[in-house]
Scaffold this active site. Structure first.
Site, short mmCIF file in Angstrom:
data_model
loop_
_atom_site.label_atom_id
_atom_site.label_comp_id
_atom_site.label_asym_id
_atom_site.label_seq_id
_atom_site.Cartn_x
_atom_site.Cartn_y
_atom_site.Cartn_z
N THR A 95 0.88 -1.18 0.00
CA THR A 95 0.00 0.00 0.00
C THR A 95 0.92 1.23 0.00
O THR A 95 1.37 1.66 -1.04
CB THR A 95 -0.96 0.00 1.20
OG1 THR A 95 -0.21 -0.17 2.40
CG2 THR A 95 -1.99 -1.08 1.07
N THR A 113 2.40 -6.54 11.60
CA THR A 113 2.30 -6.38 10.16
C THR A 113 0.84 -6.45 9.77
O THR A 113 0.02 -7.03 10.46
CB THR A 113 3.04 -7.49 9.42
OG1 THR A 113 3.10 -7.13 8.05
CG2 THR A 113 2.33 -8.81 9.55
N ASN A 128 0.21 10.65 7.16
CA ASN A 128 -1.04 10.13 7.72
C ASN A 128 -2.13 11.17 7.88
O ASN A 128 -3.24 10.85 8.27
CB ASN A 128 -0.75 9.44 9.06
CG ASN A 128 -0.06 8.11 8.82
OD1 ASN A 128 -0.65 7.23 8.23
ND2 ASN A 128 1.19 8.01 9.23
N THR A 181 -7.25 11.73 1.69
CA THR A 181 -7.91 12.90 1.09
C THR A 181 -7.13 13.44 -0.08
O THR A 181 -6.07 12.94 -0.41
CB THR A 181 -8.09 14.01 2.15
OG1 THR A 181 -6.85 14.20 2.81
CG2 THR A 181 -9.14 13.64 3.14
#
Lengths: 383, 383
Positions: free
Chosen positions: A146, A179, A378, A383
């Site tokens: 990711t 993880t 973060n 957004t």
């Protein structure tokens, strides 16, 4: 080498269009046997994503034919429809393998609270099964990223068998399973009971002691699959050591790639009355925002270490605690020790040693610093 | 009006040279009676600064003549010599007041692990006592600031009596006692037992529910002194309400000035099975780094709220939790609710409402966002 280092496994990673940037986002890891013993450990978060709820049931049977993993969406907090999506994914892969959905593990990672685009996902599973091969481990590891900037893979050779693994995770690495997703494979001959015991022992001292930001994911899964394809029944002691090494190797890679981190911090707690005390103290320090900011600022602020230790229930006397930072005992007997100017905090690797003077147990917890980059990453993620 | 709003109190704040920038750093608050009932609550951190260890003994007697407070050094983790420094400070003030050191509270705040410059401190106590006056409350509040950008003061008028207070604290505001230092005064006629019960009730729902960064200080002290100078024995219910309001007022000021914060966040937990559950859930959210980063980024990321709730032991079912951010129910039944685009996160004040659907208890925990500025300030504080 990743998950296809051991015999008996095929894997693939494909771009199915779940991620908007066109990167790989669907992986499969298929166990062609002859055996299919398996075990897994999952997040202790009570808010569990649909794939975790599904895979817990699958793994309770002790047999896993294959795992399908997607990035680009966690399928968490998606209600009954989200669970149906996971079920449909397992059924789809099972049909392609002419096998039972009840032996298909599903893992998802990404944003919480959004449904997965099922059309793309199922087409991706088709493509991944078509591509799955003995050399597909690297692509599979790539497809589960990711915010990870690099793929995480590891393997070890034992006496007549191999253990391989991949992992993803860059944030929300916390307590009970640090993880987000990891798949471990081996061609050793093992029962599902052995898999379970060996996996729990290995994760307890590795993934479970990684705590980058104190945040426990809804999706954490570590799966171990054993194909038996080597025909070798391993020496349990050797296997346990090598499996732990693979997990530890993956943990180091997760730490090195943790979101926004500039330091990898090992918190060694020694002189504890029990291992549980040592872990509790290590975790309290690992979660202390002020301590983590100080390390980011290369400030050997041992007062913040003591303030964190003081919030625990561990056995210790405040005036008998010693603290070393990168080998310099800056705090002795709960007060000023050696000159803090001697501490070199320039290297990425930092070791904080806390001696509780309360016994002979020890444990190491790994964390990272709290940085401007972590906050940036973060606060802008969704957004 | 601060601590000198009630009758019977003198105070002062002077620059003694403990702070390198020449700002005020020593304060005294003197109770001239006729009574001297008192109570205090202290940090639950097991690593307690010398002034906390000293003042706990003093307050156990239920009588306090005066408090001396310094900024510029916490006198924490300073061993036996640090405790002797605190003792000497109390003896010095006691001599100036022709009173007993056993009724002198000492509070310190600043860096951990450094001895206080006693020559400057004792000269500062001399100067503060010389200056102490009925209008000295503002200077006293100024002298206890560390990284606080403004003084925090409050007062309320009751039926025939007054309650005043000051506080300092901008970081390390955490569990069990969020402010570092606060002195509350009243001219009501109260016993020390009443002081203790009223102070505990007021701090339990105010200072105890402030959690800016999850870090518990070694020095937290909230002291209540009652002079009886008004001659009024208060209605307990009214006094409890007003004392809570003063504490709440000070808490709001602490939140507004928290290090690097750009948002003040009220986490209202409703529908809880018990108040303890509500507080546990509120605190878990208040400490979740990812949630706090999201609010900094003005991102109504309710998935991170649920992930935080899931780490608690509170009674709830994941598929029955509802979450509103600034009044928009973005999560209903543990899944997507109303359109998150409707949430306006521009204002500094943010309210997150979590409905656990498990009972009728409720509690509010206050926190702030996790910002780039917080990391900057706390990575450079001591270097």
């Amino acid at each position: 080498m990743s998950v296809t280092a051991p015999l008996g496994f095929r894997a693939a990673g494909v771009a199915a269009g779940i991620k908007s940037d066109g990167q790989r986002d669907v992986a499969v890891v298929i166990n062609d046997g002859p055996q299919r013993a398996a075990a897994a450990v999952f997040t202790k978060n009570r808010v569990k994503a649909a794939p975790v709820l599904w895979s817990q049931q699958v793994v309770s049977g002790g047999r896993v034919r294959a795992a399908v993993l997607n990035s680009g969406g966690a399928n968490a907090c998606t209600g009954a429809p989200g669970f149906q999506d996971t079920h449909a994914t397992a059924e789809h892969l099972a049909a392609l393998l002419d096998d039972s959905a009840g032996e298909i593990v599903v893992c998802s990672t990404g944003l919480i609270g959004e449904r997965l685009p099922m059309q793309q996902l199922l087409a991706g599973v088709d493509a991944a099964v078509a591509e799955a091969a003995r050399d597909g481990g690297l692509n599979a590891a790539d497809a589960i990223r990711t915010t990870d900037t690099v793929s995480k893979i590891a393997f070890r050779r034992g006496s007549g068998y191999t253990i391989g693994g991949m992992a993803k995770g860059a944030g929300m690495l916390a307590p009970s399973l640090a993880t987000m997703l990891s798949v471990l494979t081996t061609d050793a001959v093992l029962t599902s009971e052995q898999c379970d015991a060996l996996l729990r022992a290995a994760t307890e001292v590795t993934f479970d002691r990684l705590d980058t930001d104190g945040c426990t994911s809804t999706n954490d899964t570590v799966l171990l699959m054993a194909s038996g394809a080597s025909g070798t029944t391993p020496d349990e002691e050797e296997f346990a050591r090598l499996l732990t090494e693979v997990c530890q190797d993956l943990c180091r890679q997760l730490l090195a790639d943790a979101e926004g981190a500039t330091k990898t911090i090992a918190i060694e707690v020694v002189g504890a009355a029990s291992t549980a005390d040592a872990v509790e103290v290590g975790r309290a320090i690992a979660r202390n925002a002020l301590f983590k900011c100080a390390i980011y600022g290369e400030d050997p602020n041992w007062g913040r270490v003591l303030a964190a230790v003081g919030t625990t229930d561990a056995a210790f006397e405040p005036d008998q605690v010693n603290v070393a930072i990168n080998g310099v005992w800056v705090c002795r007997g709960g007060a000023v020790g050696d000159d803090r100017a001697k501490v070199n905090l320039k290297p990425r690797d930092v070791t904080v040693t806390v001696d509780l003077s309360a016994g002979s147990a020890a444990a190491t917890v790994w964390t990272t610093d709290l940085t401007v980059e972590y906050v940036h990453e973060n606060s802008a993620y969704s957004t």
